[in-house]
Design a protein around this motif. Structure first.
Motif, PDB file in Angstrom:
ATOM      1  N   SER A   1      -7.016   3.891   2.608  1.00  0.00           N
ATOM      2  CA  SER A   1      -5.780   4.173   3.350  1.00  0.00           C
ATOM      3  C   SER A   1      -5.135   5.498   2.960  1.00  0.00           C
ATOM      4  O   SER A   1      -4.010   5.771   3.393  1.00  0.00           O
TER       5      SER A   1
ATOM      6  N   LEU B   1       0.818  -1.218   0.000  1.00  0.00           N
ATOM      7  CA  LEU B   1       0.000   0.000   0.000  1.00  0.00           C
ATOM      8  C   LEU B   1       0.849   1.264   0.000  1.00  0.00           C
ATOM      9  O   LEU B   1       0.491   2.259  -0.628  1.00  0.00           O
ATOM     10  N   ASP B   2       1.974   1.230   0.690  1.00  0.00           N
ATOM     11  CA  ASP B   2       2.773   2.463   0.738  1.00  0.00           C
ATOM     12  C   ASP B   2       3.352   2.807  -0.632  1.00  0.00           C
ATOM     13  O   ASP B   2       3.636   3.962  -0.916  1.00  0.00           O
TER      14      ASP B   2
ATOM     15  N   GLU C   1      -8.715  -0.753  -1.003  1.00  0.00           N
ATOM     16  CA  GLU C   1      -7.822  -0.604   0.158  1.00  0.00           C
ATOM     17  C   GLU C   1      -7.016   0.684   0.060  1.00  0.00           C
ATOM     18  O   GLU C   1      -6.798   1.375   1.061  1.00  0.00           O
ATOM     19  N   ALA C   2      -6.553   0.991  -1.145  1.00  0.00           N
ATOM     20  CA  ALA C   2      -5.739   2.208  -1.332  1.00  0.00           C
ATOM     21  C   ALA C   2      -6.551   3.450  -0.997  1.00  0.00           C
ATOM     22  O   ALA C   2      -6.082   4.353  -0.299  1.00  0.00           O
TER      23      ALA C   2
ATOM     24  N   ARG D   1      -7.555  -4.192  -4.097  1.00  0.00           N
ATOM     25  CA  ARG D   1      -6.393  -3.372  -3.719  1.00  0.00           C
ATOM     26  C   ARG D   1      -6.699  -1.877  -3.926  1.00  0.00           C
ATOM     27  O   ARG D   1      -6.240  -1.026  -3.162  1.00  0.00           O
TER      28      ARG D   1
END
Lengths: 199, 86
Positions: free
Chosen positions: B59, A110-111, B55-56, B52
């Motif tokens: 976040s 994610l980062d 999720e991104a 994903r």
């Protein structure tokens, strides 16, 4: 909080950063986002004592913010309502009917997704969504409201929230995917290298 | 995507993916999608990258409130007056 200026501080701490971010992503301009934030917080502060269900404070605050954002957009340049077609967002089979090649970048940490060019691409893709879709994906996925609360905030049916959320997510997925497809054509950073670096 | 001799083809499945990721589907539909996902690599990649993406967004980092803005908000509040005074 009502009637107590000292209580304004924790209220600002609780909602301020979230509302500013929400406004910035909805309006696309820092100044507009600050105006939305100020209007929302002051309206909340002066009206909260009339709220029949204090538990619904968060939903109520976002309804005020959402209305302020939508008003702000309508005051700016005219943007006709646009719909997103599901079929435009799905991969198509190849000319011979073969399955589409879909890069699987889901193991990218994610980062890595949230910095650099990918983060910019995601920010831009959110801003490029039609506003009716953008506000739904921000309320559901960024602010964490469930379908029912989102429908309540926006004054629309839950089914419409689900449809718009799904298409908005698909549009954002495609925007991120274009980075990897471009890479696969050799015009950018090689995705394999990115994956290797990220691991 | 592709057609399958499955209870559901790729196009039909794609309509339900947000409900699938949000655990909002009934058991029968969820199991149908799971079976399809197990057999169809393009759909598997599609579902994983959609998850994903969600999720991104969930976040994305938030920026703190600039101190000057917080001060301006406090001043605006004081100029507005308290609710009880209105």
């Amino acid at each position: 909080m009502a009637g107590d200026p000292a209580a304004f501080e924790p209220f600002v701490d609780r909602f301020g950063p979230r509302l500013l971010d929400f406004g910035r992503r909805m309006c696309g301009h820092r100044e507009d986002a600050e105006e939305v934030l100020q209007e929302t917080l002051l309206k909340a502060y002066t009206s909260v004592k009339n709220l029949r269900e204090p538990a619904a404070l968060q939903t109520w605050v976002y309804r005020v913010a959402a209305n302020a954002c939508l008003r702000m957009r309508r005051r700016g340049k005219f943007e006709p309502a646009r719909e997103i077609s599901l079929d435009d967002l799905l991969p198509r089979p190849g000319p011979g009917g073969e399955p589409p090649a879909i890069p699987d970048w889901s193991d990218l940490p994610l980062d890595r997704l949230l910095r650099g060019e990918l983060a910019q691409r995601l920010d831009r893709a959110i801003l490029e969504l039609p506003e009716d879709y953008r506000i739904v994906v921000l309320l559901r996925d960024l602010e964490g409201f469930d379908t029912r609360s989102t429908a309540e905030i926006l004054g629309v049916a839950e089914g419409l929230v689900k449809v718009r959320l799904h298409r908005a997510r698909l549009a954002l997925r495609r925007a991120l995917e274009s980075y990897f497809v471009r890479d696969a054509k050799g015009t950018g950073t090689a995705p394999g290298k990115d994956h290797d670096r990220a691991r | 995507m592709t057609a399958h001799d499955d209870a559901m083809n790729c196009r039909d499945m794609a309509e339900h993916l947000s409900g699938y990721l949000d655990a909002e589907l009934d058991d029968a539909l969820r199991r149908t999608i799971e079976r399809h996902e197990g057999r169809c690599p393009p759909c598997r990649a599609f579902i994983r990258t959609l998850a994903r993406t969600v999720e991104a967004v969930r976040s994305m980092p938030r920026r703190p409130l600039p101190p000057a803005l917080k001060k301006a908000l406090r001043e605006a509040l004081l100029n507005t007056g308290t609710p009880d005074a209105q």
